[in-house]
Scaffold this motif. Structure first.
Motif, PDB file in Angstrom:
ATOM      1  N   ALA A 187       0.832  -1.212   0.000  1.00  0.00           N
ATOM      2  CA  ALA A 187       0.000   0.000   0.000  1.00  0.00           C
ATOM      3  C   ALA A 187       0.858   1.250   0.000  1.00  0.00           C
ATOM      4  O   ALA A 187       0.513   2.265  -0.632  1.00  0.00           O
ATOM      5  CB  ALA A 187      -0.930  -0.028   1.213  1.00  0.00           C
ATOM      6  N   ALA A 188       2.006   1.205   0.669  1.00  0.00           N
ATOM      7  CA  ALA A 188       2.870   2.386   0.752  1.00  0.00           C
ATOM      8  C   ALA A 188       3.464   2.748  -0.607  1.00  0.00           C
ATOM      9  O   ALA A 188       3.798   3.915  -0.860  1.00  0.00           O
ATOM     10  CB  ALA A 188       3.994   2.134   1.755  1.00  0.00           C
ATOM     11  N   ASN A 189       3.588   1.769  -1.494  1.00  0.00           N
ATOM     12  CA  ASN A 189       4.238   2.008  -2.789  1.00  0.00           C
ATOM     13  C   ASN A 189       3.255   2.078  -3.958  1.00  0.00           C
ATOM     14  O   ASN A 189       3.684   2.121  -5.106  1.00  0.00           O
ATOM     15  CB  ASN A 189       5.241   0.881  -3.072  1.00  0.00           C
ATOM     16  CG  ASN A 189       6.504   1.015  -2.263  1.00  0.00           C
ATOM     17  OD1 ASN A 189       6.907   2.124  -1.910  1.00  0.00           O
ATOM     18  ND2 ASN A 189       7.135  -0.112  -1.954  1.00  0.00           N
ATOM     19  N   GLN A 190       1.959   2.096  -3.689  1.00  0.00           N
ATOM     20  CA  GLN A 190       1.023   1.996  -4.807  1.00  0.00           C
ATOM     21  C   GLN A 190       1.134   3.169  -5.768  1.00  0.00           C
ATOM     22  O   GLN A 190       1.028   2.989  -6.990  1.00  0.00           O
ATOM     23  CB  GLN A 190      -0.402   1.828  -4.305  1.00  0.00           C
ATOM     24  CG  GLN A 190      -0.929   2.929  -3.430  1.00  0.00           C
ATOM     25  CD  GLN A 190      -2.357   2.612  -2.963  1.00  0.00           C
ATOM     26  OE1 GLN A 190      -3.148   2.062  -3.719  1.00  0.00           O
ATOM     27  NE2 GLN A 190      -2.665   2.933  -1.717  1.00  0.00           N
ATOM     28  N   ASP A 191       1.355   4.378  -5.281  1.00  0.00           N
ATOM     29  CA  ASP A 191       1.504   5.519  -6.183  1.00  0.00           C
ATOM     30  C   ASP A 191       2.779   5.377  -7.020  1.00  0.00           C
ATOM     31  O   ASP A 191       2.792   5.710  -8.213  1.00  0.00           O
ATOM     32  CB  ASP A 191       1.537   6.824  -5.389  1.00  0.00           C
ATOM     33  CG  ASP A 191       0.199   7.147  -4.737  1.00  0.00           C
ATOM     34  OD1 ASP A 191      -0.826   6.599  -5.215  1.00  0.00           O
ATOM     35  OD2 ASP A 191       0.181   7.922  -3.768  1.00  0.00           O
ATOM     36  N   LYS A 192       3.852   4.905  -6.380  1.00  0.00           N
ATOM     37  CA  LYS A 192       5.105   4.709  -7.113  1.00  0.00           C
ATOM     38  C   LYS A 192       4.941   3.637  -8.195  1.00  0.00           C
ATOM     39  O   LYS A 192       5.451   3.771  -9.313  1.00  0.00           O
ATOM     40  CB  LYS A 192       6.211   4.303  -6.137  1.00  0.00           C
ATOM     41  CG  LYS A 192       6.638   5.415  -5.188  1.00  0.00           C
ATOM     42  CD  LYS A 192       7.736   4.918  -4.253  1.00  0.00           C
ATOM     43  CE  LYS A 192       8.170   6.020  -3.291  1.00  0.00           C
ATOM     44  NZ  LYS A 192       9.231   5.543  -2.371  1.00  0.00           N
ATOM     45  N   LEU A 193       4.232   2.563  -7.862  1.00  0.00           N
ATOM     46  CA  LEU A 193       3.995   1.503  -8.844  1.00  0.00           C
ATOM     47  C   LEU A 193       3.234   2.047 -10.043  1.00  0.00           C
ATOM     48  O   LEU A 193       3.560   1.739 -11.197  1.00  0.00           O
ATOM     49  CB  LEU A 193       3.233   0.349  -8.201  1.00  0.00           C
ATOM     50  CG  LEU A 193       2.793  -0.789  -9.137  1.00  0.00           C
ATOM     51  CD1 LEU A 193       3.990  -1.426  -9.839  1.00  0.00           C
ATOM     52  CD2 LEU A 193       2.001  -1.844  -8.366  1.00  0.00           C
ATOM     53  N   GLU A 194       2.236   2.873  -9.790  1.00  0.00           N
ATOM     54  CA  GLU A 194       1.454   3.440 -10.885  1.00  0.00           C
ATOM     55  C   GLU A 194       2.338   4.319 -11.770  1.00  0.00           C
ATOM     56  O   GLU A 194       2.249   4.266 -13.007  1.00  0.00           O
ATOM     57  CB  GLU A 194       0.276   4.237 -10.326  1.00  0.00           C
ATOM     58  CG  GLU A 194      -0.695   4.701 -11.406  1.00  0.00           C
ATOM     59  CD  GLU A 194      -2.037   5.124 -10.837  1.00  0.00           C
ATOM     60  OE1 GLU A 194      -2.823   5.720 -11.600  1.00  0.00           O
ATOM     61  OE2 GLU A 194      -2.310   4.853  -9.645  1.00  0.00           O
ATOM     62  N   LEU A 195       3.197   5.130 -11.161  1.00  0.00           N
ATOM     63  CA  LEU A 195       4.104   5.979 -11.936  1.00  0.00           C
ATOM     64  C   LEU A 195       5.086   5.134 -12.747  1.00  0.00           C
ATOM     65  O   LEU A 195       5.405   5.456 -13.901  1.00  0.00           O
ATOM     66  CB  LEU A 195       4.857   6.925 -11.006  1.00  0.00           C
ATOM     67  CG  LEU A 195       4.027   8.054 -10.368  1.00  0.00           C
ATOM     68  CD1 LEU A 195       4.831   8.756  -9.284  1.00  0.00           C
ATOM     69  CD2 LEU A 195       3.568   9.040 -11.435  1.00  0.00           C
ATOM     70  N   ALA A 196       5.578   4.043 -12.149  1.00  0.00           N
ATOM     71  CA  ALA A 196       6.508   3.160 -12.867  1.00  0.00           C
ATOM     72  C   ALA A 196       5.836   2.534 -14.088  1.00  0.00           C
ATOM     73  O   ALA A 196       6.426   2.455 -15.181  1.00  0.00           O
ATOM     74  CB  ALA A 196       7.018   2.070 -11.929  1.00  0.00           C
ATOM     75  N   LEU A 197       4.600   2.105 -13.910  1.00  0.00           N
ATOM     76  CA  LEU A 197       3.874   1.502 -15.035  1.00  0.00           C
ATOM     77  C   LEU A 197       3.636   2.511 -16.144  1.00  0.00           C
ATOM     78  O   LEU A 197       3.810   2.200 -17.336  1.00  0.00           O
ATOM     79  CB  LEU A 197       2.549   0.922 -14.536  1.00  0.00           C
ATOM     80  CG  LEU A 197       2.660  -0.345 -13.676  1.00  0.00           C
ATOM     81  CD1 LEU A 197       1.341  -0.650 -13.002  1.00  0.00           C
ATOM     82  CD2 LEU A 197       3.106  -1.522 -14.544  1.00  0.00           C
TER      83      LEU A 197
END
Length: 706
Positions: free
Chosen positions: A363-373
């Motif tokens: 949950a802490a990295n969900q925004d980062k994951l979206e940006l990476a994708l």
């Protein structure tokens, strides 16, 4: 759709109901009732007044109202009278569940012949006999018995399945259903005496509710019709996934004994798949994987893939499986890597594959994951994305699914997920992935093969859109006058003249009737001498060939020797003379030819020639006619293809000239398909500039033979 009253019948009569629950007719009626079919049901058996609380009629003729569909489950001997009643009542369709027809021997063959004759004369259309029937899952129509009627009930969806083998075909359906795939129609065709798989695929292409078609066939008598529906489906954007049973000699024998369907050469089927975009299946799990991948309707525009995940080994396995299929882990642009560096941990990697590091899916990295994708999806080198969640557990998988669902909603490029976590553990995540049409596959190699399938399908669509026109559209030329009444092998001279007129380059030749060295001055040595006789198609075996002739004296001696050898080899052979040809030197030898197949019609084959012919067994084929672009694809499939580009300092050879010759050969074979049985160009020399057939053979079939 022409089969509307078959698939959406307003009323169904079932002939052969019984208190015996195992009887096909009984199963069909009970399946209709259990599943809530909304139309009228008419049980038929003269022994009963009622069945399952409904009036039971003594015959089809006794039913007072019009019937759209009659399901027949009586013993084979009783089928013909029922069909005649259907004709009398102007019934449009019948499904014959009964066995005991051509699969059972001579008596059954005769029963099936009479049955088909009745149908043809009246316009009645038949599915079967010897089949499990069909189900329309959307409308709760179960004109079937056996596994199709049993639990679990298939859920509604956009996939339609047509299968010649009811039992095995339904195994495919159940495996797909277990993975969440929904169905529109499931149709088991059995013997295909009348309506066959190809006609049903054609109808399903026109069905608005069918998005993807899966088919299992053991053979077809009309390969050209399959070619046509494959192209129609591609143009309509409706993928066809086809499993061809009987691909080995032993498998083909089993197929023939199972459904009495004719099987064609498997190489020809594979050529057809390539020419139509039909997706070939070889395993049940491929049907599952491909349907899940196709559900999103997103296709890669190339073979570049970005892999992101928490398992480096998974990326290696993906690459190993993807590269032979035409995929590659593409280079990410500098801009993409800079964007990734802002959201990937320092101990990770921002080149391809992107190492997100363990524990990233949270949950802490969900925004980062979206940006990476978004970063990798925006890269023009990336045509598809694979996300390796590997063994990520419940919470992390759910976060990944929610992020991917948001990203996929606006993405034009396909995304696929590899996860090895138990389905029971990540059920919530799988539900989110399924809703977003993001396929989750249990191994990196299966993920790679699914993406490769999408890329091939997209490439087939591009080829269709860029097709310059139908090579067969022009009017077929009349056959040469000398063909009238002819059959069998033509001489090399005749064959070369005909093929040259068709646009296929041949060597410079002259024919002499006896020992004549005068022709030497009109040609450039070295020369080749060959006997000319349609009675001696294999000249080398007869001693009818001499090569490397460089002087007038050698030519005179060679002509006399081949004449003597030919007369000794076959004293009664009709000898038309001796062919003197300029010998082709340099270049590379190919073999090209045509086989006029009983199922597919003319098929063009090209392969390595000379010493490589037996050694490499290197060939490719396509169904005629085709254009130069398809001919180039054939050449690109050959293992010897790099030789044409020039090796070890040798100049490149004229591959474009080969493509032109193959396309011309395909047009010739198609235009003369009623008379030409075989063509052989051996060798076909590929030169730095141009090609030349040094020998040629045309074999004619008798007039009216087809």
């Amino acid at each position: 759709m022409k089969f509307t009253h078959l698939f959406e019948p307003r009323s169904i009569a079932v002939v052969g109901v019984s208190d015996d629950a195992a009887r096909p007719g009984s199963q069909a009626v009970r399946a209709l009732l259990k599943n809530g079919y909304a139309g009228k049901i008419y049980p038929v058996n003269p022994k009963y007044d009622a069945f399952e609380g409904m009036k039971c009629y003594p015959s089809v003729e006794a039913i007072p109202e019009h019937v759209d569909l009659v399901v027949i489950g009586v013993p084979a001997q009783g089928v013909q009278p029922v069909l005649e009643q259907c004709v009398a009542r102007k019934v449009g369709f019948a499904v014959i569940l009964s066995g005991g027809f051509r699969e059972s021997g001579p008596d059954g063959i005769e029963r099936e012949r009479r049955m088909l004759e009745t149908a043809r004369q009246s316009g009645l259309r038949i599915i079967g006999p010897n089949c499990l029937g069909f189900a329309n899952i959307h409308s709760n129509v179960y004109a079937a018995f056996g596994s199709i009627t049993r639990e679990p009930k298939l859920k509604k969806g956009g996939v339609s399945l047509v299968t010649q083998s009811g039992g095995f075909g339904y195994s495919i359906a159940l495996a797909c259903a277990e993975a969440g795939v929904g169905f529109r129609h499931v149709i088991a065709t059995g013997n295909e005496s009348d309506i066959d798989t190809i006609e049903l695929i054609d109808a399903l292409i026109d069905d608005a509710e069918t998005r993807i078609i899966v088919a299992y066939i053991e053979g077809t008598e009309d390969g050209r019709a399959l070619l046509d529906v494959g192209r129609k489906a591609l143009a309509a954007g409706k993928p066809v996934l086809l499993w061809k049973g009987g691909v080995t000699e032993q498998g083909a024998r089993a197929a023939a004994s199972h459904t009495a369907s004719m099987t064609g050469n498997y190489d020809f089927y594979r050529a057809l798949f390539k020419q139509t975009g039909i997706v070939e299946l070889r395993e049940i799990h491929e049907a599952v994987d491909y349907l899940k991948a196709l559900a999103g309707g997103r296709y890669p525009e190339g073979g570049g893939v970005a892999v992101l995940g928490v398992s480096g080994g998974s990326a290696i396995v993906f690459s190993d499986a993807g590269e032979p299929e035409g995929l590659q882990l593409c280079d990410l642009s500098e801009e993409t890597q800079q964007r990734l560096a802002k959201v990937v941990p320092n101990i990770g990697a921002v080149h391809n594959p992107v190492d997100l590091t363990a524990g990233y899916f949270s949950a802490a990295n969900q925004d980062k994951l979206e940006l990476a994708l978004h970063a990798v999806l925006d890269d023009p080198n990336v045509h598809a994305v694979c996300i390796n969640t590997a063994t990520t557990g419940k919470a992390g998988s759910l976060v990944a699914a929610q992020v991917l669902a948001r990203v996929a909603a606006g993405a034009k490029k396909p995304l696929v997920v590899f996860s090895s976590a138990p389905a029971s553990q990540i059920a919530d995540a799988l539900s989110v992935f399924d809703e977003a049409c993001v396929p989750v596959l249990p191994s990196p190699s299966r993920a790679a093969k699914a993406l490769a399938m999408l890329a091939r399908y997209r490439e087939a669509q591009r080829r269709l859109a860029g097709h310059a026109g139908d090579p067969a559209a022009s009017e077929d030329p009349a056959p040469p006058a000398e063909w009238s009444g002819a059959a069998g092998a033509l001489s090399e001279t005749q064959s070369k003249a005909i093929l040259s007129a068709a646009g296929i380059p041949v060597t410079r030749d002259a024919i002499v009737q006896g020992v004549d060295a005068g022709v030497f001055d009109s040609m450039t040595a070295p020369l080749v001498v060959k006997i000319v006789s349609s009675d001696i198609p294999h000249k080398t075996e007869a001693g009818g060939v001499k090569v490397g002739i460089r002087t007038r004296g050698e030519l005179e001696s060679a002509i006399g020797e081949v004449l003597k050898n030919a007369r000794s080899y076959k004293p009664d052979a009709r000898i038309d003379g001796v062919l003197v040809s300029e010998m082709v030197t340099g270049g590379f030898e190919l073999i090209a030819g045509v086989v006029n197949d009983i199922v597919f019609g003319p098929v063009v084959v090209v392969g390595a020639g000379g010493i490589y012919a037996e050694l490499m067994r290197d060939s490719a084929c396509r169904i005629a006619p085709f254009d130069e672009a398809v001919a180039r694809e054939m050449l690109d499939e050959l293992r010897c293809r790099p030789i044409l580009d020039g090796v070890r300092g040798a100049p490149p050879l004229d591959a474009d000239a080969v493509a032109r010759a193959l396309a011309a050969l395909s047009r010739f074979a198609w235009s003369q398909r009623e008379r030409v049985q075989e063509v052989d160009l051996n060798p076909l020399f590929v030169l730095p500039s141009g090609v030349a057939a040094a020998d040629a053979l045309i074999v004619l079939r008798g007039e009216g033979a087809r």
